[in-house]
Design a protein around this motif. Sequence first.
Motif, short mmCIF file in Angstrom:
data_model
loop_
_atom_site.label_atom_id
_atom_site.label_comp_id
_atom_site.label_asym_id
_atom_site.label_seq_id
_atom_site.Cartn_x
_atom_site.Cartn_y
_atom_site.Cartn_z
N LEU A 150 0.82 -1.21 0.00
CA LEU A 150 0.00 0.00 0.00
C LEU A 150 0.85 1.26 0.00
CD1 LEU A 150 -2.79 -1.03 2.53
CD2 LEU A 150 -2.79 -1.28 0.05
N SER A 151 2.13 1.13 0.31
CA SER A 151 3.03 2.29 0.31
C SER A 151 3.69 2.51 -1.05
CB SER A 151 4.13 2.09 1.37
OG SER A 151 3.58 1.94 2.65
N SER A 215 -16.77 3.13 12.62
CA SER A 215 -16.71 3.48 11.20
C SER A 215 -15.29 3.52 10.64
CB SER A 215 -17.39 4.84 10.99
OG SER A 215 -18.70 4.84 11.54
N GLN A 216 -14.33 2.97 11.37
CA GLN A 216 -12.94 2.97 10.92
C GLN A 216 -12.78 2.20 9.60
OE1 GLN A 216 -10.47 4.60 12.15
NE2 GLN A 216 -10.79 4.94 14.33
N PHE A 217 -11.70 2.50 8.88
CA PHE A 217 -11.37 1.83 7.63
C PHE A 217 -10.28 0.79 7.86
CE2 PHE A 217 -13.99 4.93 6.02
CZ PHE A 217 -13.98 5.07 4.64
N LEU A 218 -10.16 -0.13 6.89
CA LEU A 218 -9.06 -1.10 6.91
C LEU A 218 -7.72 -0.39 6.82
CD1 LEU A 218 -10.17 -3.91 4.40
CD2 LEU A 218 -9.72 -4.20 6.84
N TYR A 219 -6.76 -0.84 7.58
CA TYR A 219 -5.33 -0.50 7.46
C TYR A 219 -4.98 0.93 7.87
CZ TYR A 219 -6.01 -4.42 4.19
OH TYR A 219 -6.38 -5.60 3.61
N ARG A 220 -5.84 1.89 7.65
CA ARG A 220 -5.51 3.29 7.93
C ARG A 220 -6.60 3.89 8.81
NH1 ARG A 220 -1.57 1.38 5.85
NH2 ARG A 220 -0.36 2.26 4.10
#
Length: 572
Positions: A150-151, A215-220
């Motif tokens: 993802l980076s 409501s958080q997102f995956l990974y970030r």
Amino acid sequence: MLLNRGSGAEASLAEVVAFWIFKFNSARRARDPAQALTELFSSDPWWRDHLALTWDLRTFHTLALILDFLRETLERTGCGPFCLVSNSVQLVQMGGQISFVYASFTFETNYATCSGGLKLLPGPRGQWHAWNVYTRIEELKGHEQNLRRLSLRDTQVDTDFDVVVLGSGQCGLQIAAASKAIGMRVLIVEQNGRLGDQWRRHYDSLRLHLPKHHSQFLYRPFPPSMPLYPSKNDIADFLEHYAQVCNLNVLCSSWIQNATFDHDSETWVLDVRHRHRSSSRIRTGQLVFATGILGSSPTTLDIPDKSSYPGCVLHSVQYKSGSGWRGKRAIVVGAGTSGHDIAEDLYSHGADVLIVQRSSTAVVSKKLAIMYFAQHYPAGSSPDNVDRALESTPVLLNRQLAAAAAGFMEQVDAPLRAGLARAGFLFTDPDAAQMLYGRFGGYYVDTGCSGLIIEGKIKLKADIPIMSFTQRGLRFADGVEAPAELIVFATGYDTGTMRALAIQLVGPEIGGVLKEPWGMDEEGEVNAVWRNSGHSHLWYHGGDFKAARYYSKLVALQILATKLGILDRYQS
């Protein structure tokens, strides 16, 4: 809630679970496995599997169905022994009526590493029996998730992708990130000119009624500055940020004109239109429709004599603010979340508001919602772990548990319910499955509008059909005419839009095999979202923030398994 316990109690519970897992592993090798396994389950057992043993989303209820499922899948998948996860054992009490031991375990199959959850109930003679078992795929061996991907920016200009995703909301972005993290090349196609515009166009007062921990997102994760209840602009800006920090490949101001499936190469050929440049053609192995739970087609009511009404008529998707309606009369048709929000917004700007309730609504107080989320998503907890714990319970079993907890909910919300009843409000008990997978509405977490209805500051007309428009407003079946300069229809969206869009793009031949995305099957699992759509190279992905976060990984793993030729769904 979790019960306090000393180290001795912890050790005793851990021994209970370890012994059950030992007996389960041993039963599989017994001369009569069915008889040995029978002794390990309660009289009313449930098993929910998310891809680990069935390559599908399945729920098995009754001992006979569970034994059939295990007999067919354990050997076929190469399922290894279950291993208890250290420090995962806990005693759980629900509403003072149901107590059980919960623990996590891991195991492997031929192709995957997997996890699971186990709920044990005490039985006679000191025995413990499985009430609810949950198994879930985690990683495909040799294709493990690597977040360093993802980076990395995708600098290669190409027209061939493993996955093309239509839509860049919370579902589209997270399925793209999950697919990229396991090594697939992904392109997102978004018709809006800017990421987040699907949120920005909603009414100005819109904000989440649920806390950001849910409501958080995956990974970030959200930044620390994110408000506890984010506004629509907070979410819109985070969608842009998320795509940037995950280095996702997004085509904005673009849309797919048609999609043709090449059976020889098992790829889609997509003709893509761009608002500011010439068309292009791309190829992809998999096509994901992440175009929103409800799509973009508002549901309108066919009410006679609309042409006779000279005032302003809007659907909620067109409504922005009550700032121009001070001193005017307004009618809001619909008593779900949007209807309540818009009615409150109009009242706060000085309008005289009537809300029309056509059917019953599930309303819970903010106090009750805070209690729920404080218990399940406490600050500092891992949303990923909480999601697994919540998803471990089958939908139909959850309904039973909700009924057991109904008395507690009624007690907490007694003043709210009594006040709404006096106002004539039609109330129904919450059914999360129906609200999220069937009706997609009909609920409201009270952020203030209920109090205004109870106090009579917002007028209410419930369960009286609308007969026609008039020159002054609306006429109802009881003969009453309600005058208004503004009428807003908060009547939701067409839930068939996702499938209709797919058929429009792929044509009637392939479209004819596509299933209806939403609704529940007889096992309580969603019809075709996150699982087999009817075509092995086309997927539906949608849902609220938790569903987007949890199911994005599962859809990505099914896509990868299809590419590798190892997706073999269990057919019972």
